[in-house]
Design a protein around this motif. Structure first.
Motif, PDB file in Angstrom:
ATOM      1  N   LYS A  30       0.881  -1.247   0.073  1.00 35.05           N
ATOM      2  CA  LYS A  30       0.020  -0.142   0.016  1.00 35.05           C
ATOM      3  C   LYS A  30       0.864   1.347   0.131  1.00 35.05           C
ATOM      4  N   TRP A  35       2.896   6.111  -2.848  1.00 37.83           N
ATOM      5  CA  TRP A  35       3.798   6.999  -3.275  1.00 37.83           C
ATOM      6  C   TRP A  35       4.208   6.963  -4.666  1.00 37.83           C
ATOM      7  N   ARG A  38       1.118   8.793  -5.885  1.00 29.43           N
ATOM      8  CA  ARG A  38       1.039  10.180  -5.767  1.00 29.43           C
ATOM      9  C   ARG A  38       1.999  11.130  -6.270  1.00 29.43           C
ATOM     10  N   TYR A 114      -2.038  19.147   2.066  1.00 29.09           N
ATOM     11  CA  TYR A 114      -1.335  18.016   2.068  1.00 29.09           C
ATOM     12  C   TYR A 114       0.025  18.020   1.383  1.00 29.09           C
ATOM     13  N   TYR A 115       0.501  19.408   1.015  1.00 31.65           N
ATOM     14  CA  TYR A 115       1.887  19.829   0.497  1.00 31.65           C
ATOM     15  C   TYR A 115       2.633  20.699   1.400  1.00 31.65           C
ATOM     16  N   GLN A 116       3.809  20.198   1.866  1.00 25.83           N
ATOM     17  CA  GLN A 116       4.495  21.054   2.828  1.00 25.83           C
ATOM     18  C   GLN A 116       5.816  21.414   2.154  1.00 25.83           C
ATOM     19  N   GLY A 117       5.891  21.297   0.650  1.00 22.83           N
ATOM     20  CA  GLY A 117       7.365  21.509   0.179  1.00 22.83           C
ATOM     21  C   GLY A 117       7.811  23.035   0.411  1.00 22.83           C
ATOM     22  N   GLN A 121      11.422  22.697  -3.460  1.00 19.92           N
ATOM     23  CA  GLN A 121      10.704  21.554  -3.716  1.00 19.92           C
ATOM     24  C   GLN A 121       9.701  21.569  -4.707  1.00 19.92           C
ATOM     25  N   GLN A 125       9.034  20.127  -8.546  1.00 15.06           N
ATOM     26  CA  GLN A 125       7.693  19.765  -8.995  1.00 15.06           C
ATOM     27  C   GLN A 125       7.607  20.348 -10.625  1.00 15.06           C
ATOM     28  N   PHE A 144      12.606   9.603  -6.196  1.00 15.18           N
ATOM     29  CA  PHE A 144      11.872   9.724  -4.858  1.00 15.18           C
ATOM     30  C   PHE A 144      11.622   8.411  -4.175  1.00 15.18           C
TER      31      PHE A 144
ATOM     32  N   GLN B  29      15.481  -0.355   4.718  1.00 14.62           N
ATOM     33  CA  GLN B  29      15.380   0.485   3.269  1.00 14.62           C
ATOM     34  C   GLN B  29      13.900   0.079   2.869  1.00 14.62           C
ATOM     35  N   GLN B  30      13.548  -1.086   2.985  1.00 11.92           N
ATOM     36  CA  GLN B  30      12.176  -1.391   2.740  1.00 11.92           C
ATOM     37  C   GLN B  30      11.145  -0.589   3.401  1.00 11.92           C
ATOM     38  N   VAL B  34       8.718   5.135   2.518  1.00 11.89           N
ATOM     39  CA  VAL B  34       7.943   6.117   2.536  1.00 11.89           C
ATOM     40  C   VAL B  34       8.607   7.546   3.088  1.00 11.89           C
ATOM     41  N   ASN B  37      10.541   9.978   0.386  1.00  3.77           N
ATOM     42  CA  ASN B  37       9.594  10.469  -0.359  1.00  3.77           C
ATOM     43  C   ASN B  37       8.960  11.596   0.360  1.00  3.77           C
ATOM     44  N   THR B  38       8.501  11.357   1.475  1.00  2.00           N
ATOM     45  CA  THR B  38       8.004  12.510   1.911  1.00  2.00           C
ATOM     46  C   THR B  38       9.012  13.805   2.364  1.00  2.00           C
ATOM     47  N   GLN B  39       9.890  13.246   2.620  1.00  2.00           N
ATOM     48  CA  GLN B  39      11.034  14.354   2.799  1.00  2.00           C
ATOM     49  C   GLN B  39      11.612  15.179   1.691  1.00  2.00           C
ATOM     50  N   GLU B  40      11.759  14.551   0.479  1.00  2.38           N
ATOM     51  CA  GLU B  40      12.373  15.187  -0.688  1.00  2.38           C
ATOM     52  C   GLU B  40      11.083  15.954  -1.645  1.00  2.38           C
ATOM     53  N   SER B  41      10.065  15.161  -1.467  1.00  2.30           N
ATOM     54  CA  SER B  41       8.921  15.582  -2.164  1.00  2.30           C
ATOM     55  C   SER B  41       8.196  16.833  -1.809  1.00  2.30           C
ATOM     56  N   GLY B  42       7.897  16.803  -0.364  1.00  2.00           N
ATOM     57  CA  GLY B  42       6.873  17.774   0.260  1.00  2.00           C
ATOM     58  C   GLY B  42       5.761  17.469   0.494  1.00  2.00           C
ATOM     59  N   PHE B  43       5.097  16.018  -0.141  1.00  2.00           N
ATOM     60  CA  PHE B  43       4.048  15.616  -0.025  1.00  2.00           C
ATOM     61  C   PHE B  43       3.793  14.996   1.284  1.00  2.00           C
ATOM     62  N   THR B  44       2.418  15.302   1.940  1.00  2.00           N
ATOM     63  CA  THR B  44       2.314  14.895   3.325  1.00  2.00           C
ATOM     64  C   THR B  44       0.873  13.837   3.092  1.00  2.00           C
ATOM     65  N   ILE B  45       0.446  13.341   3.958  1.00  3.25           N
ATOM     66  CA  ILE B  45      -0.808  12.533   4.147  1.00  3.25           C
ATOM     67  C   ILE B  45      -1.552  12.782   5.300  1.00  3.25           C
ATOM     68  N   PRO B  46      -2.733  12.551   5.268  1.00  7.08           N
ATOM     69  CA  PRO B  46      -3.551  12.836   6.497  1.00  7.08           C
ATOM     70  C   PRO B  46      -2.972  11.817   7.823  1.00  7.08           C
ATOM     71  N   PHE B  50      -2.706   5.372   6.392  1.00  7.90           N
ATOM     72  CA  PHE B  50      -2.216   3.920   6.174  1.00  7.90           C
ATOM     73  C   PHE B  50      -2.840   3.017   7.326  1.00  7.90           C
TER      74      PHE B  50
END
Lengths: 181, 177
Positions: A30, A35, A38, A114-117, A121, A125, A144, B29-30, B34, B37-46, B50
């Motif tokens: 999942k 990701w 996303r 939900y974007y905090q870049g 960053q 994008q 990524f 690594q596995q 997650v 990705n979050t750190q480098e892209s800036g995307f977050t999730i509620p 998950f």
């Protein structure tokens, strides 16, 4: 195919173990699939919809999976196709090109909760949005998600050499884009 | 490293400690796929997204299980093609005596026509059936297709139909890989 994957596929083909095996599959994949999607569609709610659809399609079709390809590459391919279909539908709905849609999606990030870049960053994008779709996929998966070239090659059904070239070109374009800003 | 005096009776797989770091690194690594990705892209999730994903997915799967059965348009279309061919052959038989000899009428046997020949005939594009022909088959259906010609359906409506219904797309078939 590793033993864990082999056992999982066997369980997915068994009536009595199917539900439990499917839960295990969802648990295992999942986050990675989330990701992956996303990075393509940018928005959380859209990603959630697509991810659910991906797993529903897997639920209905996984019994037909014979293990000729790796399970993860099959899953990633479904997720990729679902995301591309979604983007094409959205572009058609707004009557804009895919390139224009990409710009629109990145612009929307500025107001996305939900974007905090940071500024860099966001520029990254914007730069990714200028790439052709295939290069975007390669760059997202490598940069990524840190997937190996071999894994990306299995997912996109292309050679590792072509992928390396594609990633190199994408990186150069992004570098040039950011420098020009 | 020697075993401690308390666990002399336990054995471990050969090379266990030598390969431990590599396996641990792979596991980390596995697990962390997650994080970068979050750190480098800036995307977050509620929060808890998950954790609640499985239950939401399960609800959706259960609701889809109880959804209505879908008419397979492709099979219907093929059926119409075949029916049309059959109708055309029947008409041919009926009108044949007026233009040819009686003998030809009596010797014509439709049972000798192979169904595959008919399908090939359709696949070659020799026969075209219009959407209106298809629509006429559905005159007893609640939403009258006859009144709203299929030709008027725009691409979005069709795409929406394919998205909502259980039409299976080719790429989902693992045998295609």
């Amino acid at each position: 195919m590793d033993t864990q994957e082999e056992h999982l596929i066997q369980a997915l083909h068994s009536e009595s173990q199917f539900e439990q095996a499917f839960s295990q599959l969802v648990h295992l994949y999942k986050k990675r699939l989330y990701w992956h999607i996303r990075n393509m569609v940018k928005n959380h709610d859209d990603t959630d919809d697509i991810l659910q659809n991906v797993f529903i399609k897997v639920y209905k079709n996984v019994k037909k999976f014979k293990g000729d390809s790796k399970l993860y590459s099959w899953l990633y391919r479904i997720a990729t196709n679902e995301a591309i279909t979604f983007l094409n539908q959205k572009a058609k709905k707004y009557q804009i090109s895919n390139e224009e849609l990409q710009q629109h999606l990145v612009e929307s990030l500025k107001a996305d909760v939900y974007y905090q870049g940071d500024e860099i960053q966001l520029k990254l994008q914007q730069a990714i949005a200028t790439l052709p779709q295939k290069q975007q996929q390669v760059f997202n998966m490598k940069y990524f998600q840190d997937l190996k070239y071999k894994e990306i090659a299995n997912i996109l059904e292309t050679s590792e050499g072509a992928l390396k070239a594609s990633y190199h070109i994408a990186s150069k374009k992004i570098e040039a884009f950011i420098k020009a800003l | 490293m020697k075993k401690s005096k308390h666990n002399q009776e336990f054995n471990i797989p050969e090379g266990y400690f030598e390969s431990f770091e590599i396996r641990l690194q792979q596991k980390i690594q596995q697990e962390n796929t997650v994080l970068p990705n979050t750190q480098e892209s800036g995307f977050t999730i509620p929060e808890d997204y998950f954790d609640t994903f499985e239950s939401q997915l399960n609800q959706k799967i259960q609701s889809q299980k109880h959804s209505s059965k879908v008419i397979d348009l492709f099979s219907v279309r093929r059926l119409i093609y075949i029916s049309s061919i059959a109708a055309a052959i029947t008409l041919l038989i009926v009108f044949l005596p007026t233009t040819s000899s009686e003998t030809s009428y009596t010797t014509f046997d439709t049972s000798t026509i192979d169904i595959m020949d008919i399908e090939n005939y359709i696949n070659d594009g020799t026969l075209e059936v219009s959407d209106n022909d298809i629509a006429q088959l559905f005159d007893d259906i609640e939403f009258s297709i006859a009144e709203h010609s299929i030709e008027k359906l725009n691409d979005d409506t069709v795409i929406e139909y394919f998205s909502e219904e259980e039409i299976q797309l080719d790429y989902l078939d693992p045998e295609n890989f």
